[in-house]
Design a protein around this motif. Structure first.
Motif, mmCIF file in Angstrom:
data_model
loop_
_atom_site.group_PDB
_atom_site.id
_atom_site.type_symbol
_atom_site.label_atom_id
_atom_site.label_comp_id
_atom_site.label_asym_id
_atom_site.label_seq_id
_atom_site.Cartn_x
_atom_site.Cartn_y
_atom_site.Cartn_z
ATOM 1 N N LEU A 160 0.820 -1.209 0.000
ATOM 2 C CA LEU A 160 0.000 0.000 0.000
ATOM 3 C C LEU A 160 0.860 1.268 0.000
ATOM 4 O O LEU A 160 0.554 2.233 -0.705
ATOM 5 C CB LEU A 160 -0.940 -0.002 1.209
ATOM 6 N N ARG A 161 1.922 1.258 0.771
ATOM 7 C CA ARG A 161 2.811 2.430 0.806
ATOM 8 C C ARG A 161 3.489 2.649 -0.543
ATOM 9 O O ARG A 161 3.626 3.770 -1.009
ATOM 10 C CB ARG A 161 3.852 2.284 1.910
ATOM 11 N N GLU B 102 2.347 1.729 -3.454
ATOM 12 C CA GLU B 102 1.326 2.187 -4.392
ATOM 13 C C GLU B 102 1.035 3.670 -4.177
ATOM 14 O O GLU B 102 0.876 4.430 -5.127
ATOM 15 C CB GLU B 102 0.042 1.358 -4.244
ATOM 16 N N LYS B 103 0.985 4.095 -2.919
ATOM 17 C CA LYS B 103 0.742 5.505 -2.621
ATOM 18 C C LYS B 103 1.877 6.364 -3.175
ATOM 19 O O LYS B 103 1.629 7.403 -3.799
ATOM 20 C CB LYS B 103 0.616 5.730 -1.120
ATOM 21 N N VAL B 104 3.114 5.957 -2.974
ATOM 22 C CA VAL B 104 4.256 6.711 -3.501
ATOM 23 C C VAL B 104 4.207 6.745 -5.021
ATOM 24 O O VAL B 104 4.464 7.781 -5.641
ATOM 25 C CB VAL B 104 5.599 6.111 -3.008
ATOM 26 N N ARG B 105 3.859 5.632 -5.642
ATOM 27 C CA ARG B 105 3.773 5.577 -7.102
ATOM 28 C C ARG B 105 2.724 6.561 -7.610
ATOM 29 O O ARG B 105 2.963 7.320 -8.552
ATOM 30 C CB ARG B 105 3.433 4.159 -7.572
ATOM 31 N N LEU B 106 1.574 6.591 -6.953
ATOM 32 C CA LEU B 106 0.507 7.503 -7.370
ATOM 33 C C LEU B 106 0.882 8.961 -7.113
ATOM 34 O O LEU B 106 0.591 9.842 -7.937
ATOM 35 C CB LEU B 106 -0.798 7.150 -6.660
ATOM 36 N N GLU B 107 1.529 9.230 -5.987
ATOM 37 C CA GLU B 107 1.982 10.597 -5.707
ATOM 38 C C GLU B 107 2.963 11.057 -6.777
ATOM 39 O O GLU B 107 2.919 12.197 -7.234
ATOM 40 C CB GLU B 107 2.631 10.682 -4.326
#
Length: 107
Positions: free
Chosen positions: A38-39, A41-46
């Protein structure tokens, strides 16, 4: 080299370093697989959002600059920023020329 190309190269290096650091830290901390995923994925989206915003800003910059649209620049309050970018680009061209001259002399 276009301003966007320079920005993009710097962003790519920064984003890659950030993602690598997040991967390393989360794995070393022994966090669960789901939390790590999840972390990441969040960094990738950011990162994706930041890149898109930079690209959007660059497109707006190029359009306003090419059309010399002072009305839009004034409306969005970015006329001073556009001028500063143009001045910085002119300085970079001057520095590039000076570098070439120095390198030519040293050969």
């Amino acid at each position: 080299m276009k301003l966007w190309d320079r920005i993009q190269r710097g962003m790519e290096a920064g984003f890659d370093s950030t993602i690598a650091a997040v991967h390393s830290i989360t794995e070393k901390a022994g966090e669960g697989i789901e939390l790590t995923r999840l972390r990441r994925e969040k960094v990738r989206l950011e990162t994706q959002v930041t890149r898109r915003l930079a690209e959007l800003g660059n497109r707006v910059f190029e359009k306003i600059s090419a059309e010399r649209d002072d009305e839009i620049a004034e409306k969005f309050g970015i006329k001073d920023i556009l001028l500063e970018v143009a001045q910085d680009e002119a300085k970079m061209v001057e520095i590039d020329q000076r570098l070439k001259n120095v390198l030519k002399k040293s050969e």
